[in-house]
Each structure stands twice: as structure tokens, then as C-alpha cells.
Write a protein that holds these residues in place. Structure first.
Motif, mmCIF file in Angstrom:
data_model
loop_
_atom_site.group_PDB
_atom_site.id
_atom_site.type_symbol
_atom_site.label_atom_id
_atom_site.label_comp_id
_atom_site.label_asym_id
_atom_site.label_seq_id
_atom_site.Cartn_x
_atom_site.Cartn_y
_atom_site.Cartn_z
ATOM 1 N N PHE A 330 -45.942 -108.983 -45.658
ATOM 2 C CA PHE A 330 -47.369 -108.682 -45.829
ATOM 3 C C PHE A 330 -48.141 -109.753 -45.063
ATOM 4 O O PHE A 330 -48.063 -110.929 -45.385
ATOM 5 C CB PHE A 330 -47.736 -108.707 -47.323
ATOM 6 C CG PHE A 330 -49.110 -108.196 -47.625
ATOM 7 C CD1 PHE A 330 -49.291 -106.961 -48.205
ATOM 8 C CD2 PHE A 330 -50.238 -108.960 -47.348
ATOM 9 C CE1 PHE A 330 -50.568 -106.484 -48.501
ATOM 10 C CE2 PHE A 330 -51.504 -108.495 -47.645
ATOM 11 C CZ PHE A 330 -51.663 -107.253 -48.219
ATOM 12 N N ARG A 331 -48.908 -109.317 -44.066
ATOM 13 C CA ARG A 331 -49.622 -110.273 -43.210
ATOM 14 C C ARG A 331 -51.096 -109.878 -43.130
ATOM 15 O O ARG A 331 -51.425 -108.708 -42.894
ATOM 16 C CB ARG A 331 -49.020 -110.281 -41.811
ATOM 17 C CG ARG A 331 -49.694 -111.250 -40.830
ATOM 18 C CD ARG A 331 -49.115 -111.067 -39.443
ATOM 19 N NE ARG A 331 -47.713 -111.419 -39.387
ATOM 20 C CZ ARG A 331 -47.262 -112.647 -39.078
ATOM 21 N NH1 ARG A 331 -48.123 -113.603 -38.787
ATOM 22 N NH2 ARG A 331 -45.968 -112.873 -39.051
ATOM 23 N N ASP A 332 -51.972 -110.865 -43.383
ATOM 24 C CA ASP A 332 -53.403 -110.638 -43.127
ATOM 25 C C ASP A 332 -53.850 -111.552 -41.992
ATOM 26 O O ASP A 332 -53.240 -112.592 -41.730
ATOM 27 C CB ASP A 332 -54.231 -110.867 -44.396
ATOM 28 C CG ASP A 332 -54.335 -112.328 -44.793
ATOM 29 O OD1 ASP A 332 -54.978 -113.097 -44.069
ATOM 30 O OD2 ASP A 332 -53.751 -112.694 -45.852
ATOM 31 N N LEU A 367 -38.689 -115.327 -51.865
ATOM 32 C CA LEU A 367 -40.059 -115.036 -51.446
ATOM 33 C C LEU A 367 -40.625 -116.264 -50.758
ATOM 34 O O LEU A 367 -40.561 -117.367 -51.295
ATOM 35 C CB LEU A 367 -40.922 -114.646 -52.650
ATOM 36 C CG LEU A 367 -42.355 -114.229 -52.315
ATOM 37 C CD1 LEU A 367 -42.800 -113.062 -53.191
ATOM 38 C CD2 LEU A 367 -43.342 -115.391 -52.495
ATOM 39 N N ASP A 368 -41.155 -116.064 -49.565
ATOM 40 C CA ASP A 368 -41.793 -117.129 -48.792
ATOM 41 C C ASP A 368 -43.243 -116.741 -48.554
ATOM 42 O O ASP A 368 -43.541 -115.582 -48.216
ATOM 43 C CB ASP A 368 -41.086 -117.332 -47.449
ATOM 44 C CG ASP A 368 -39.618 -117.681 -47.636
ATOM 45 O OD1 ASP A 368 -39.329 -118.525 -48.499
ATOM 46 O OD2 ASP A 368 -38.779 -117.095 -46.931
ATOM 47 N N ALA A 369 -44.139 -117.683 -48.731
ATOM 48 C CA ALA A 369 -45.565 -117.429 -48.506
ATOM 49 C C ALA A 369 -46.192 -118.674 -47.904
ATOM 50 O O ALA A 369 -45.899 -119.795 -48.318
ATOM 51 C CB ALA A 369 -46.252 -117.057 -49.820
ATOM 52 N N GLY A 370 -47.042 -118.468 -46.916
ATOM 53 C CA GLY A 370 -47.699 -119.611 -46.287
ATOM 54 C C GLY A 370 -48.613 -119.181 -45.171
ATOM 55 O O GLY A 370 -48.614 -118.020 -44.741
ATOM 56 N N PRO A 371 -49.439 -120.074 -44.688
ATOM 57 C CA PRO A 371 -50.377 -119.750 -43.604
ATOM 58 C C PRO A 371 -49.645 -119.480 -42.311
ATOM 59 O O PRO A 371 -48.599 -120.052 -42.033
ATOM 60 C CB PRO A 371 -51.257 -120.998 -43.512
ATOM 61 C CG PRO A 371 -50.418 -122.097 -44.077
ATOM 62 C CD PRO A 371 -49.559 -121.468 -45.133
ATOM 63 N N ALA A 372 -50.189 -118.577 -41.534
ATOM 64 C CA ALA A 372 -49.666 -118.278 -40.202
ATOM 65 C C ALA A 372 -50.675 -118.758 -39.168
ATOM 66 O O ALA A 372 -51.641 -119.458 -39.492
ATOM 67 C CB ALA A 372 -49.399 -116.787 -40.070
ATOM 68 N N GLU A 373 -50.471 -118.408 -37.897
ATOM 69 C CA GLU A 373 -51.425 -118.808 -36.859
ATOM 70 C C GLU A 373 -52.810 -118.280 -37.173
ATOM 71 O O GLU A 373 -53.819 -118.919 -36.890
ATOM 72 C CB GLU A 373 -50.949 -118.288 -35.501
ATOM 73 C CG GLU A 373 -49.643 -118.919 -35.036
ATOM 74 C CD GLU A 373 -49.218 -118.378 -33.679
ATOM 75 O OE1 GLU A 373 -49.965 -117.541 -33.121
ATOM 76 O OE2 GLU A 373 -48.164 -118.799 -33.190
ATOM 77 N N GLU A 374 -52.844 -117.092 -37.745
ATOM 78 C CA GLU A 374 -54.117 -116.507 -38.155
ATOM 79 C C GLU A 374 -53.897 -115.792 -39.477
ATOM 80 O O GLU A 374 -53.146 -114.827 -39.549
ATOM 81 C CB GLU A 374 -54.616 -115.525 -37.094
ATOM 82 C CG GLU A 374 -55.986 -114.935 -37.432
ATOM 83 C CD GLU A 374 -56.452 -113.936 -36.378
ATOM 84 O OE1 GLU A 374 -57.559 -113.408 -36.524
ATOM 85 O OE2 GLU A 374 -55.686 -113.696 -35.426
ATOM 86 N N GLY A 375 -54.527 -116.265 -40.520
ATOM 87 C CA GLY A 375 -54.372 -115.623 -41.808
ATOM 88 C C GLY A 375 -53.209 -116.176 -42.610
ATOM 89 O O GLY A 375 -52.922 -117.385 -42.587
ATOM 90 N N PHE A 376 -52.518 -115.271 -43.275
ATOM 91 C CA PHE A 376 -51.507 -115.678 -44.253
ATOM 92 C C PHE A 376 -50.383 -114.656 -44.240
ATOM 93 O O PHE A 376 -50.604 -113.458 -44.020
ATOM 94 C CB PHE A 376 -52.156 -115.739 -45.645
ATOM 95 C CG PHE A 376 -51.401 -116.552 -46.647
ATOM 96 C CD1 PHE A 376 -51.515 -117.929 -46.690
ATOM 97 C CD2 PHE A 376 -50.588 -115.924 -47.586
ATOM 98 C CE1 PHE A 376 -50.834 -118.673 -47.632
ATOM 99 C CE2 PHE A 376 -49.907 -116.681 -48.534
ATOM 100 C CZ PHE A 376 -50.036 -118.061 -48.546
ATOM 101 N N VAL A 377 -49.137 -115.097 -44.507
ATOM 102 C CA VAL A 377 -47.970 -114.220 -44.497
ATOM 103 C C VAL A 377 -47.221 -114.391 -45.816
ATOM 104 O O VAL A 377 -46.971 -115.516 -46.259
ATOM 105 C CB VAL A 377 -47.014 -114.545 -43.319
ATOM 106 C CG1 VAL A 377 -45.769 -113.661 -43.405
ATOM 107 C CG2 VAL A 377 -47.732 -114.292 -42.014
ATOM 108 N N VAL A 378 -46.864 -113.253 -46.424
ATOM 109 C CA VAL A 378 -45.997 -113.235 -47.603
ATOM 110 C C VAL A 378 -44.765 -112.401 -47.231
ATOM 111 O O VAL A 378 -44.893 -111.268 -46.764
ATOM 112 C CB VAL A 378 -46.704 -112.609 -48.826
ATOM 113 C CG1 VAL A 378 -45.744 -112.537 -50.018
ATOM 114 C CG2 VAL A 378 -47.929 -113.417 -49.183
ATOM 115 N N ARG A 379 -43.588 -112.985 -47.409
ATOM 116 C CA ARG A 379 -42.355 -112.309 -47.012
ATOM 117 C C ARG A 379 -41.379 -112.297 -48.204
ATOM 118 O O ARG A 379 -41.030 -113.344 -48.736
ATOM 119 C CB ARG A 379 -41.725 -113.002 -45.815
ATOM 120 C CG ARG A 379 -40.528 -112.258 -45.225
ATOM 121 C CD ARG A 379 -40.030 -112.943 -43.958
ATOM 122 N NE ARG A 379 -40.988 -112.821 -42.864
ATOM 123 C CZ ARG A 379 -41.744 -113.837 -42.421
ATOM 124 N NH1 ARG A 379 -41.637 -115.036 -42.983
ATOM 125 N NH2 ARG A 379 -42.584 -113.672 -41.423
#
Length: 384
Positions: A330-332, A367-379
Motif C-alpha cells: 500500500f503506497r501513498d 509487516l514493514d511500514a515507513g516513509p518512501a521518497e514520496e509519501g509512505f509505504v506499508v508492505r
């Protein structure tokens, strides 16, 4: 040395595990022995009433002693068992002295067999030897036949002992297997109860806590004389949360029953109003209720975070079916000028990504969650 001093197991000494055919055969053997003993008494002829009555009492006493011997050996009572088998051997000697050779043969041969079969060999072998010695002595000059008969009886008793031990071992294994299956069923029941409690708690804790917040805010607004529209807005929000909680509870119960629609259908319904994009990779397949709920909860929590912390952000979902597992990404991509704050500790949506991480780990996933280059990623990755 242990084999000489150890008792046959209690399972071996009981009738448990015997087939109906073997039980019927045992009854027939007992009837034949009783008939032979009675025939040995009445067939002689010339016995007076008192002598006949004494012989019948002797037969009944022999069977009473045999019954007591079987009970004593069942409870592993050594000296009572030895004393009772000694009485049977002595009874054979008395029957022989009174001319009842048939009765004496039955008592001596039977005593030898059951002594080897049911007693520790250190005690059973001497008792069997004494009984067979009496039987051999009764045979007179035909020592070869007597010797072979004694060897056959001893071998038969030992064979019956080994057979009973094998049957007892099988019975113990069956009981252990039943106990293991019962423990496994109880463990599965407790795990299922814990899973149901966790699902209901997740749904109700989120819904009720949100309603409490809105209702408390409504109370404060009313006390401060706030505008009517503001109060109605809070009431409408509390009602909306109640409806969502009821719908989520129904979903959780449906998942526990295993009759929920495929995960990809749920994800499409979740993002239909958000303009998000869903990509499904791999061959779709049915997931277990636990894995399906984990995917649904993580997607719901991540979408709630986007609505709270990055409204208007572009959202992309990827559901990938892999051999042995399924992965949800899930990426925003941020929400314009609104800062993105999707940290685990700031979730506040009731379930919390931290709780989702624990759920994934319980299933053997991650479950991994953290900021990405733009927004946030939950995997999320869970076995499936």
C-alpha cells in the motif's frame, strides 16, 4: 534381568482391545473346560451323593480361585497371585490323589499356562515347572509324550504372554493418540477463541472509542453553547462510526465463518471512492480466514491513515500472489501541502499498524511500514 522380574502391562492383562472373535473363543474354551471337569467327575460312576457334591464344590472352588488369581495379577499383587496359583497346583494334586485325573490335568496344564502368561517370569516359571512336573509324573512311562506336551504348554503360555504384551502396547499407543488428538483439539479451540476475541476486539475497540470521542466532543459543544450545525456534525460522525463498526463486525464474523468474498474484491470496494489504483499479480486463489483478515485490516488501516494525514493523496495498491505467501503493498504519494504522518505510533485508527504487525507475525509473516521518497509505504507478507 528386567524381563524376568517385570509384570506384563495392565493393558495386556485386561480384555481391552480384544476382538469379538477372540472373546467368543475364550468363552468357548471356558465352557469346554467346565464340561471336561464335570464329565471327569460324572464319567467315573459309582460316586455317592456326598462324593459327587464334594467334587462339584471342588470344581466351583477351582474356578473361584482362578477368578481371584486373574484379579490379583491384574493389580500386580505378587504374593496373593503366587498363593492362588499355588492353590490351583495343589488342587491338581488333590484331584489326582482322589482319582480325578481329568480334573488334575486341567488344573496343572491351565496353571502352567496362566502362570507363564500373567506372572513375572521369575515367579511364573517355577510355578509352571511345579505344575508341569505333576502332569508329567501322571503320564507314567510315556515320558516322551509328557515331555513334548509340557514343552508345548510352556511355549503356548509364553506365546500368549507375548501376544498380550503386543496387544497392550497397541492399546497404550491408541490411548496416547486419543489423548494427543484431544489436546490438539483443545488447543485449536483455544486458538480459535483467541482469534475470534482478537477480531471482535479490534473492530469494537476502534468503533466504540471513536464514538466515545465524538460523543464527548458533542457534550462539550452543548455545554459551551456551540452552534447547532457543529453539534449535529459530531452526532452524525458518531452515527457514521457506529454504522461502520457494525459493518466491520459483520465482515469479521463472515471471515471467521470463511464465507467472505475474495480479497481483491474487498480492496476494489475499499478504494472505489478514493480514485486509487489496484494491481493484482499472480494467480488469485482463496486465502485462509486469518490471512484474508490480515490483508483486509492492513489495507483498511493504511487507507484510514491516508484519509487522516494525507487527504487527497494518490494511492496505489499491489496485491501479489506468490508460492506459499501473499504480499500487499500500500503506497501513498502525499497529499499536496498537507504533511504525511503515517508513523506507527500516530496511527490512532483503533487497530494500529503496530497491531497489524503483531497479527502478521502471529501468522508467520511480516509487516514493514515507513516513509518512501514520496509519501509512505506499508508492505505486508503472510503465508497463504
Amino acid at each position: 534381568m528386567t524381563s524376568w522380574t517385570s509384570w506384563p502391562s495392565r493393558e495386556a492383562l485386561t480384555r481391552a482391545g480384544r476382538s469379538p472373535a477372540r472373546r467368543e473363543f475364550g468363552r468357548v474354551v471356558r465352557v469346554v473346560l467346565v464340561g471336561a471337569a464335570v464329565w471327569g467327575i460324572t464319567g467315573r460312576g459309582g460316586l455317592g451323593p456326598w462324593q459327587t457334591a464334594g467334587a462339584v464344590v471342588g470344581v466351583l472352588a477351582a474356578f473361584a480361585v482362578t477368578w481371584g488369581y486373574f484379579r490379583a495379577t491384574l493389580h500386580h499383587l505378587l504374593w496373593p497371585s503366587v498363593a492362588l496359583i499355588g492353590l490351583l497346583v495343589a488342587g491338581g494334586g488333590i484331584a489326582h490323589a482322589l482319582g480325578g485325573n481329568v480334573g488334575a490335568s486341567i488344573l496343572w496344564c491351565g496353571s502352567a499356562v496362566v502362570a507363564i502368561q500373567r506372572l513375572p517370569l521369575a515367579a511364573g516359571a517355577p510355578m509352571a515347572a511345579a505344575a508341569l512336573a505333576g502332569f508329567a509324573a501322571m503320564g507314567g512311562d510315556n515320558w516322551l509324550v509328557a515331555t513334548l506336551t509340557c514343552l508345548g504348554l510352556a511355549l503356548g503360555g509364553y506365546t500368549m504372554r507375548l501376544d498380550a504384551e503386543a496387544r497392550g502396547s497397541t492399546q497404550r499407543l491408541l490411548e496416547q493418540e486419543r489423548a494427543a488428538r484431544l489436546a490438539e483439539a483443545e488447543t485449536a479451540t483455544l486458538a480459535e477463541r483467541a482469534r475470534i476475541a482478537r477480531e471482535i476486539h479490534d473492530v469494537l475497540a476502534h468503533s466504540l472509542s471513536a464514538q466515545t470521542v465524538h460523543l464527548e466532543a458533542t457534550r462539550l459543544l452543548i455545554e459551551r453553547g456551540a452552534d447547532r450545525d457543529m453539534v449535529l456534525e459530531r452526532v452524525a460522525a458518531a452515527r457514521r462510526m457506529a454504522r461502520e463498526g457494525l459493518a466491520e463486525t459483520r465482515q469479521a464474523l463472515s471471515a471467521l465463518r470463511g464465507d467472505m468474498p475474495p480479497v481483491e474484491e474487498y480492496l476494489r470496494e475499499l478504494i472505489v471512492s478514493e480514485g486509487a489504483r489496484l494491481e493484482v499479480k499472480g494467480e488469485p486463489r482463496g486465502l485462509s480466514p486469518e490471512a484474508g483478515l490480515a490483508v483486509r485490516r492492513v489495507a483498511q488501516e493504511a487507507m484510514t491513515n491516508v484519509r487522516k494525514h494525507a487527504p487527497g493523496a494518490r494511492v496505489a495498491l499491489r496485491l501479489e500472489y506468490r508460492p506459499g505467501e501473499v504480499e500487499l503493498e500500500f503506497r501513498d504519494f502525499g497529499g499536496g501541502k498537507t504533511p504525511v504522518d503515517n508513523s506507527l505510533g500516530a496511527s490512532g485508527a483503533g487497530y494500529g499498524l503496530r497491531g497489524m504487525r503483531e497479527r502478521a507475525e502471529l501468522l508467520g509473516g511480516a509487516l514493514d511500514a515507513g516513509p518512501a521518497e514520496e509519501g509512505f509505504v506499508v508492505r505486508l507478507r503472510v503465508p497463504a
